[in-house]
Design a protein around this motif. Structure first.
Motif, PDB file in Angstrom:
ATOM      1  N   ASN A   1       0.751  -1.394  -0.057  1.00 23.05           N
ATOM      2  CA  ASN A   1      -0.101  -0.139  -0.068  1.00 23.05           C
ATOM      3  C   ASN A   1       0.791   1.269   0.036  1.00 23.05           C
ATOM      4  OD1 ASN A   1      -1.291   2.114   2.197  1.00 23.05           O
ATOM      5  ND2 ASN A   1      -2.819   1.154   0.528  1.00 23.05           N
ATOM      6  N   PRO A   2       0.629   2.068  -1.012  1.00 20.50           N
ATOM      7  CA  PRO A   2      -0.334   2.123  -2.012  1.00 20.50           C
ATOM      8  C   PRO A   2       0.058   1.252  -3.219  1.00 20.50           C
ATOM      9  CG  PRO A   2       0.987   4.225  -2.034  1.00 20.50           C
ATOM     10  CD  PRO A   2       1.451   3.478  -0.883  1.00 20.50           C
ATOM     11  N   ARG A   3      -0.920   0.652  -3.563  1.00 17.13           N
ATOM     12  CA  ARG A   3      -0.668  -0.485  -4.692  1.00 17.13           C
ATOM     13  C   ARG A   3      -0.245   0.345  -6.047  1.00 17.13           C
ATOM     14  NH1 ARG A   3       1.248  -5.579  -4.903  1.00 17.13           N
ATOM     15  NH2 ARG A   3       1.105  -6.085  -7.328  1.00 17.13           N
ATOM     16  N   THR A   4      -0.824   1.706  -6.163  1.00 18.13           N
ATOM     17  CA  THR A   4      -0.850   2.471  -7.157  1.00 18.13           C
ATOM     18  C   THR A   4       0.572   3.235  -7.468  1.00 18.13           C
ATOM     19  OG1 THR A   4      -1.710   4.394  -6.081  1.00 18.13           O
ATOM     20  CG2 THR A   4      -3.238   2.902  -7.422  1.00 18.13           C
ATOM     21  N   ASP A   5       1.482   2.876  -6.427  1.00 24.88           N
ATOM     22  CA  ASP A   5       2.866   3.510  -6.605  1.00 24.88           C
ATOM     23  C   ASP A   5       3.821   2.622  -7.276  1.00 24.88           C
ATOM     24  OD1 ASP A   5       5.523   4.495  -6.277  1.00 24.88           O
ATOM     25  OD2 ASP A   5       5.111   5.299  -4.341  1.00 24.88           O
ATOM     26  N   HIS A   6       3.708   2.600  -8.564  1.00 22.95           N
ATOM     27  CA  HIS A   6       4.525   1.624  -9.195  1.00 22.95           C
ATOM     28  C   HIS A   6       5.856   1.346  -8.892  1.00 22.95           C
ATOM     29  CE1 HIS A   6       0.688   0.909 -11.507  1.00 22.95           C
ATOM     30  NE2 HIS A   6       0.629   2.205 -11.930  1.00 22.95           N
ATOM     31  N   GLU A   7       6.583   2.466  -8.556  1.00 24.29           N
ATOM     32  CA  GLU A   7       7.916   2.345  -8.060  1.00 24.29           C
ATOM     33  C   GLU A   7       8.029   1.674  -6.647  1.00 24.29           C
ATOM     34  OE1 GLU A   7      10.069   6.142  -8.363  1.00 24.29           O
ATOM     35  OE2 GLU A   7       9.235   6.491 -10.343  1.00 24.29           O
ATOM     36  N   PHE A   8       7.240   1.921  -5.902  1.00 22.14           N
ATOM     37  CA  PHE A   8       7.220   1.471  -4.617  1.00 22.14           C
ATOM     38  C   PHE A   8       6.906  -0.283  -4.504  1.00 22.14           C
ATOM     39  CE2 PHE A   8       4.630  -0.127  -0.796  1.00 22.14           C
ATOM     40  CZ  PHE A   8       5.415  -0.006   0.068  1.00 22.14           C
ATOM     41  N   VAL A   9       6.078  -0.495  -5.439  1.00 21.76           N
ATOM     42  CA  VAL A   9       5.572  -1.677  -5.585  1.00 21.76           C
ATOM     43  C   VAL A   9       6.838  -2.752  -6.374  1.00 21.76           C
ATOM     44  CG1 VAL A   9       4.083  -3.503  -6.773  1.00 21.76           C
ATOM     45  CG2 VAL A   9       2.965  -1.320  -5.808  1.00 21.76           C
ATOM     46  N   ALA A  10       7.317  -2.144  -7.324  1.00 22.51           N
ATOM     47  CA  ALA A  10       8.524  -2.675  -8.005  1.00 22.51           C
ATOM     48  C   ALA A  10       9.587  -2.975  -6.918  1.00 22.51           C
ATOM     49  CB  ALA A  10       8.944  -2.013  -9.096  1.00 22.51           C
ATOM     50  N   TYR A  11       9.925  -1.994  -6.433  1.00 19.23           N
ATOM     51  CA  TYR A  11      11.051  -2.048  -5.188  1.00 19.23           C
ATOM     52  C   TYR A  11      10.736  -3.215  -4.295  1.00 19.23           C
ATOM     53  CZ  TYR A  11      14.572  -0.712  -2.088  1.00 19.23           C
ATOM     54  OH  TYR A  11      15.971  -0.877  -0.995  1.00 19.23           O
ATOM     55  N   ALA A  12       9.592  -3.078  -3.544  1.00 18.02           N
ATOM     56  CA  ALA A  12       9.244  -4.038  -2.568  1.00 18.02           C
ATOM     57  C   ALA A  12       9.278  -5.366  -3.057  1.00 18.02           C
ATOM     58  CB  ALA A  12       7.961  -3.833  -2.094  1.00 18.02           C
ATOM     59  N   GLU A  13       8.877  -5.838  -4.546  1.00 17.15           N
ATOM     60  CA  GLU A  13       8.853  -6.910  -5.003  1.00 17.15           C
ATOM     61  C   GLU A  13      10.039  -7.732  -5.408  1.00 17.15           C
ATOM     62  OE1 GLU A  13       5.789  -6.410  -8.316  1.00 17.15           O
ATOM     63  OE2 GLU A  13       4.204  -6.989  -6.914  1.00 17.15           O
ATOM     64  N   SER A  14      11.051  -6.560  -5.662  1.00 16.99           N
ATOM     65  CA  SER A  14      12.378  -6.776  -5.864  1.00 16.99           C
ATOM     66  C   SER A  14      13.165  -7.457  -4.665  1.00 16.99           C
ATOM     67  CB  SER A  14      13.248  -5.686  -6.531  1.00 16.99           C
ATOM     68  OG  SER A  14      13.437  -4.693  -5.674  1.00 16.99           O
ATOM     69  N   LEU A  15      12.777  -6.593  -3.512  1.00 14.47           N
ATOM     70  CA  LEU A  15      13.376  -7.079  -2.118  1.00 14.47           C
ATOM     71  C   LEU A  15      12.765  -8.360  -1.737  1.00 14.47           C
ATOM     72  CD1 LEU A  15      13.289  -3.637  -0.251  1.00 14.47           C
ATOM     73  CD2 LEU A  15      15.347  -4.888  -1.257  1.00 14.47           C
ATOM     74  N   PHE A  16      11.404  -8.623  -2.230  1.00 15.76           N
ATOM     75  CA  PHE A  16      10.857  -9.899  -1.626  1.00 15.76           C
ATOM     76  C   PHE A  16      11.553 -11.288  -2.333  1.00 15.76           C
ATOM     77  CE2 PHE A  16       7.001 -13.001  -2.255  1.00 15.76           C
ATOM     78  CZ  PHE A  16       6.973 -13.107  -1.010  1.00 15.76           C
TER      79      PHE A  16
ATOM     80  N   GLU B   1      11.896  -4.144   6.160  1.00 19.20           N
ATOM     81  CA  GLU B   1      11.374  -2.580   6.691  1.00 19.20           C
ATOM     82  C   GLU B   1      12.511  -1.938   6.569  1.00 19.20           C
ATOM     83  OE1 GLU B   1       8.697  -1.772   9.878  1.00 19.20           O
ATOM     84  OE2 GLU B   1      10.403  -1.299  10.770  1.00 19.20           O
ATOM     85  N   ALA B   2      13.611  -2.173   6.887  1.00 20.58           N
ATOM     86  CA  ALA B   2      14.718  -1.615   6.937  1.00 20.58           C
ATOM     87  C   ALA B   2      15.123  -1.257   5.625  1.00 20.58           C
ATOM     88  CB  ALA B   2      15.913  -2.195   7.732  1.00 20.58           C
ATOM     89  N   ARG B   3      15.158  -2.186   4.630  1.00 16.98           N
ATOM     90  CA  ARG B   3      15.627  -1.983   3.239  1.00 16.98           C
ATOM     91  C   ARG B   3      14.591  -1.161   2.630  1.00 16.98           C
ATOM     92  NH1 ARG B   3      18.519  -5.732   0.345  1.00 16.98           N
ATOM     93  NH2 ARG B   3      18.596  -4.285  -1.215  1.00 16.98           N
TER      94      ARG B   3
END
Length: 92
Positions: A29-44, A55-57
């Motif tokens: 959240n927010p799912r509409t922030d494509h940069e945030f989503v891409a970064y989180a998924e890459s960390l995942f 969280e620290a990353r």
């Protein structure tokens, strides 16, 4: 026989984030922030990260980010709720 860390996690004496649990999925959240989503998924994709480390990353780019594991004993999987702004942000 369980290790000391496993017994501590089982007994609930550790903070939930300290237990090395690999999530099954992320809720971003927010799912509409494509940069945030891409970064989180890459960390995942790095399965070595605990919720605290994840969280620290995230906070390297998003200082207010918060990660909260959903821990329900009856569920065979774990979800991590990831909030870019520290709390739920309504969709625009």
């Amino acid at each position: 026989m369980l290790s000391m860390a496993a017994m501590a996690a089982w007994s609930g004496s550790h903070h939930a984030h300290e237990v090395d649990v690999v999530p099954s999925a992320l809720v971003l959240n927010p799912r509409t922030d494509h940069e945030f989503v891409a970064y989180a998924e890459s960390l995942f994709s790095d399965s070595r990260l605990t919720a605290d480390r994840f969280e620290a990353r995230l906070r390297e780019r998003y200082p207010s980010a918060v990660v909260r594991p959903r821990e329900l004993a009856s569920e065979p999987y774990t979800l991590w709720y990831c909030y870019r702004d520290g709390a739920w942000t309504p969709q625009a």
